[in-house]
Structure formats: C-alpha cells, structure tokens
Motif scaffolding. Structure first.
Motif, short mmCIF file in Angstrom:
data_model
loop_
_atom_site.label_atom_id
_atom_site.label_comp_id
_atom_site.label_asym_id
_atom_site.label_seq_id
_atom_site.Cartn_x
_atom_site.Cartn_y
_atom_site.Cartn_z
N ASN A 129 121.46 66.35 62.60
CA ASN A 129 122.82 66.78 62.32
C ASN A 129 123.43 65.48 61.79
N TYR A 130 124.34 65.78 60.77
CA TYR A 130 125.12 64.60 60.11
C TYR A 130 126.71 64.75 60.14
N THR A 131 127.33 63.60 60.36
CA THR A 131 128.72 63.91 60.06
C THR A 131 129.32 62.81 59.26
N ILE A 132 129.95 63.03 58.10
CA ILE A 132 130.66 62.29 57.01
C ILE A 132 132.12 62.24 57.24
N ILE A 133 132.74 61.03 57.53
CA ILE A 133 134.10 60.91 57.76
C ILE A 133 134.73 60.27 56.38
N ASN A 134 135.59 60.98 55.48
CA ASN A 134 136.10 60.42 54.41
C ASN A 134 137.50 59.74 54.49
N LYS A 135 137.58 58.56 54.67
CA LYS A 135 138.88 58.00 55.16
C LYS A 135 139.69 57.59 53.90
N THR A 136 139.12 57.88 52.67
CA THR A 136 139.71 57.71 51.41
C THR A 136 140.77 58.72 50.92
N GLY B 88 117.22 68.53 71.83
CA GLY B 88 115.97 69.37 72.18
C GLY B 88 115.03 69.91 71.23
N GLN B 89 115.16 69.16 70.02
CA GLN B 89 114.15 69.67 68.92
C GLN B 89 113.10 68.44 68.43
N LEU B 90 111.85 68.86 68.95
CA LEU B 90 110.71 68.05 68.75
C LEU B 90 110.39 67.90 67.13
N PHE B 91 109.34 67.29 66.84
CA PHE B 91 108.99 67.16 65.60
C PHE B 91 108.01 68.38 65.39
N GLN B 92 107.80 69.00 64.03
CA GLN B 92 106.86 69.89 63.49
C GLN B 92 106.16 69.59 62.54
N ARG B 93 104.86 70.15 62.57
CA ARG B 93 103.73 69.69 61.58
C ARG B 93 104.00 70.67 60.26
N GLU B 94 103.87 70.36 58.99
CA GLU B 94 103.75 71.08 57.82
C GLU B 94 102.74 70.33 56.99
N GLY B 95 101.32 70.80 57.23
CA GLY B 95 100.44 70.30 56.78
C GLY B 95 100.05 68.88 57.07
N THR B 96 100.15 68.06 56.14
CA THR B 96 100.07 66.56 56.50
C THR B 96 101.29 65.75 56.64
N LYS B 97 102.57 66.58 56.79
CA LYS B 97 103.78 66.01 56.86
C LYS B 97 104.37 66.40 58.43
N ILE B 98 105.20 65.42 58.70
CA ILE B 98 105.85 65.71 59.90
C ILE B 98 107.26 65.72 59.56
N THR C 88 121.42 54.75 59.82
CA THR C 88 120.31 54.78 60.61
C THR C 88 119.95 55.62 61.75
N THR C 89 118.67 55.98 61.90
CA THR C 89 118.54 56.95 63.12
C THR C 89 116.90 56.60 63.32
N LEU C 90 116.46 57.55 64.34
CA LEU C 90 115.23 57.34 64.72
C LEU C 90 114.42 58.85 64.15
N PHE C 91 113.12 58.62 63.85
CA PHE C 91 112.38 59.60 63.65
C PHE C 91 111.10 59.49 64.70
N VAL C 92 110.99 60.90 64.92
CA VAL C 92 109.89 61.21 66.27
C VAL C 92 108.74 61.56 65.60
#
Length: 473
Positions: free
Chosen positions: A387-394, A372-382, A463-467
């Motif tokens: 959300n990230y999930t890290i699973i530590n099996k060690t 539900g979140q679109l990109f935002q502009r911050e000056g010259t940057k997009i 890997t993921t996608l940047f909009v």
C-alpha cells in the motif's frame, strides 16, 4: 474577614463584580491623547490584517489557516500537515517563549496594543457604543433610565449593530478554520444549501455577541490565562504602565488641587485625586493601587493623567511606562539574567525550527507491506503487494505519478492504471505489486529503494522491505 493591611483588600475582589456577587458593568470614559492615537493606528492596521489574512494567498496557500479538524495549518502561507505536527508544535513553543520574554521585559503591553480581544472590544464595539449611547456619563444615565422610547431605540440599535458585526467576525473566524475558499463557496451557494454551516456560523456569532455585548473585559480578567501568567513573570525590573507612587503620594499622601497651596510645604504628592485614571480604565481598576491582574497596559490612564498634570501645571509622567526599580531606585531599564536566558532559549528554538524547515519535504511518500500478505511465486519471480500513500504539500497538481524500483532490480505494477494522480495539497492512496527475480535476492528480507516521479521529475524516494522465501537456490 479582617486584613492586616486594609489598603490591600481590593486584591480580594475584582471591579466587575459587586458586593452581592452580581455583574457590575464598567463604563469607561472615552479615551483620548497621544498614546491612544498611536494605539488606534496600530489597532486599525491589525484589524485590517485580522480581517484580510484568511483571504490572502501566497503561492496558492492561504496566509493564515488553522484547520483543526483536518489538522492542516498555514502560518504566513507556510503549510503544516499532520506529518509536520512537530514543526507546528515548535512554532507554538517559540510563540510562548517569545511572549514570555516580552512580558518579562515589557509587562502586559501585548494585551493593550496587540491582543485581538482588546482591539475588537476597544476599537470596534466600544466605539459603536460611544456613538450610540454616548460617553461615560450618558451611558451610566441610560443604564438607570426607565425603558422609554429613547432607551429602547438606543438598545435595539446597538444590539442589531453588535449582532451584524459579530456575524461578520464569525465568517472571518470560520475562514481561518476551514479555509476562505470554502466560506466563499458557501456564500455563493446560499444558506439553504448549507444549513449545518449556517448553524455553526450562528453559534460563533452568538459567542462573539455574548463576549462583546456582556462578558467584555471579564475575558481578560477571568478567562484569559495570560493574565495569570504575568503574575509569575513580572518583577521589579519589568516595564509596566505604572503610577509613580513616590512622586504622587509625597510625604503626606495625595490631595485635591488648590492653586493657592504650596504642596511642597505641606508634603502632598502630585496626585490631586481627580480619579480620571479610574474613570477611563476599561477594566475598572485604580492604577494607583499598583500592579494588578486586571491591568491590560492600554495607556488610557497615562493620557488622562498627563492631560490633568498639564492643566494644573505639574510635570507629566505621574503615570507612565516604568519599572518599580525605576520609580523607587531611579534605575534605568537593562537586560537581566532571566531576560538573557529567555533570549538564548528563543534563539536556539528559532535555529532548530529554521533547520527543520530546510529539511522538510514538499512531497511525502510512504510504502508499506500489505498486512497479512505473504510473498507469491510467479515462475522465477517473487511478488509482494504494497500500500502506498503520497502527500502533495505543494500548490501544483501531479497528474502523472509513477514508481521506479531502483534497488534491487525488479518491476513495479500499479493496481489499475499505470500511473496515478495526486491533487495539490491532497493525498492519494493506492496499491502496487513488486516483482523481483528470485535468484537476485540475497536474503529473506531485502531493503527496497523506490523513487517516485511526476512525469520525468523525481519528487520523492521511499524505502520498504521485500519478503522472500527463507531458502535460496
């Protein structure tokens, strides 16, 4: 109902149910002999293993654990997470195919020698029963005896000992389910602090007590699906605990022993109809009736029959490990096409499983665009938010986890602290922003490559996608 072959009528009933449909208890004779001694050694080794396995750790991993609630499994100290469920499924399929192969070749030998139900029943609870109630004759007499002081004393003593042993087994069983560390912690805290756990323990204790004090061999006959499966898998070339009916019945059938009789002249077989094979059977069957659902291949009848044969001067082996073709046609055991097929399938499954183990990662990182979140502009940057999930099996804590944007060039900023922590065998979730200069974007959707580091060591790549905006300058 009439039967064309009255001798086969035994297959329509089971030995633990009487003519009125009520429970008929089996009082087996205390076994002894070479096979029993070997089985006892194997059983005690397996008992030590079963009782200690959840408390053994290798590289910090419990040797065996089946945590169904959290979907975490350890098999031989190798951890399986929900993300590794395909590996767990393949390992279970390997177990089923291996057991099928073993059954096709050697019958139900697993039940008599390696099954935990049989081991606990025959080598723990029945040994206690022999110690308190006595052998077969004493047990049968005690069952018919009035409730006098002797019977009350023996019954109460047995029930208390059975309950204590069942409670110990319940604690070990719980350690398999939730982990030995949790169980030990509950014991240290005491039952008052863990009422729900105590209730669960008492339920497990009641189940084990019911099985070993009353249900007993009916688990093998009624509840266990393996007994049904063997009927499909066995054939004339399968090695079973079998009665040599050719030798035992002779031309005119079995008959009582008479030392002055020439059995060869009368045509009688070597079976003297002493019925010790029936009296010693823990499931109450007559092995002379042939292959039966109830037989668990425990070899108790082999030992008893060999002992009788030795006493009357006949050759041993009237009851032995043999296939039907060996008894009738004198054919030795050999691999059949079906066995070779199972071996080939098993080899392929094991190869696939080993390959998947080598491809399995100890750390898994998942990065998903926040819904539900679109990109935002911050000056010259997009800017995009993820959300990230890290699973530590060690078994090592990751105390300084950071993210680095590799392609395209840009900046990652975590919400909160600049780094995060992932506990050993744990999961950490969070949010971060990705900022990229608009003029470096070459499309509306761009693939991002993000590396995950613990201090200076790279532990995973995601890997993921940047909009970005649809129109570019």
């Amino acid at each position: 109902m009439e039967f064309h072959n009255p001798d086969e009528s035994f297959r329509d009933t089971i030995g633990t149910i009487d003519d009125k449909g009520k429970r008929a208890f089996v009082y087996p004779k205390k076994p002894s002999g070479p096979f029993f001694n070997k089985r006892k050694t194997v059983s005690y080794i397996l008992l030590v293993f079963l009782l200690s396995a959840p408390f053994i750790k290798i590289n910090g991993n419990q040797f065996l654990m089946f945590n169904v609630v959290e979907r975490r499994f350890n098999i031989f100290s190798f951890p399986f997470w929900p993300q590794d469920f395909h590996l767990f499924v393949i390992s279970m399929i390997i177990g089923v195919v291996g057991l099928a192969l073993f059954t096709v070749a050697f019958g139900r030998i697993f039940c008599g020698w390696f099954c935990p139900q049989t081991i606990f029943m025959e080598m723990v609870f029945r040994r206690i029963e022999y110690w308190i109630d006595g052998d077969r004759a004493q047990q049968m007499r005690l069952a018919k005896q009035a409730w006098d002081a002797e019977k009350i004393k023996k019954r109460v003593t047995k029930w208390i000992v059975f309950f204590i042993v069942s409670f110990i087994i319940a604690n070990v069983f719980l350690a398999y389910l939730i982990g030995s560390d949790e169980v030990i912690e509950f014991i240290k805290e005491g039952p008052a602090q863990n009422t729900s756990t105590l209730i669960a323990l008492l339920i497990f204790t009641g189940v084990f007590y019911f099985i070993y004090a009353w249900f007993r061999e009916q688990v093998c006959i009624i509840a266990c699906p393996y007994g049904r499966m063997q009927g499909v898998l066995l054939d004339n070339k399968t090695i079973n605990v079998a009665y040599d009916h050719v030798r035992g019945e002779g031309e005119t059938g079995r008959g009582k022993f008479n030392k002055n009789e020439d059995r060869a002249a009368t045509g009688k077989g070597d079976c003297i109809d002493c019925k010790v094979c029936v009296h010693v059977c823990p499931t109450g069957i007559d092995i002379r009736n042939g292959v039966q659902l109830e037989c668990i291949n425990c070899t108790a009848c082999i030992d008893e029959c060999d002992s009788i044969m030795e006493k009357v001067g006949f050759p041993k082996g009237l009851i032995r490990y043999a296939s039907e073709d060996e008894i009738v046609k004198k054919e030795k055991f050999k691999l059949t096409a079906r066995m070779k097929g199972y071996i080939a399938i098993l080899a392929i499954l094991i190869g696939v499983f080993i390959g998947m183990l080598f491809l399995r990662n100890d750390v898994e990182a998942t990065v998903l665009h926040m819904p539900g979140q679109l990109f935002q502009r911050e000056g010259t940057k997009i800017t995009n938010i993820y959300n990230y999930t890290i699973i530590n099996k060690t078994t090592t804590d990751f105390n300084d986890v950071t993210f680095k944007l590799i392609d395209p060039k840009g900046e990652i900023k975590l919400v909160g602290s600049p780094s995060t922590k992932v506990p050993k065998q744990g999961i950490t979730k969070g949010t971060f922003f990705v900022k990229i200069e608009e003029n470096t974007l070459n499309g509306e959707k761009v693939n991002l490559k993000i590396e995950v580091y613990n201090k200076e060591k790279r532990i995973e790549t995601a890997t993921t996608l940047f909009v970005g905006p649809r129109n570019f300058n």
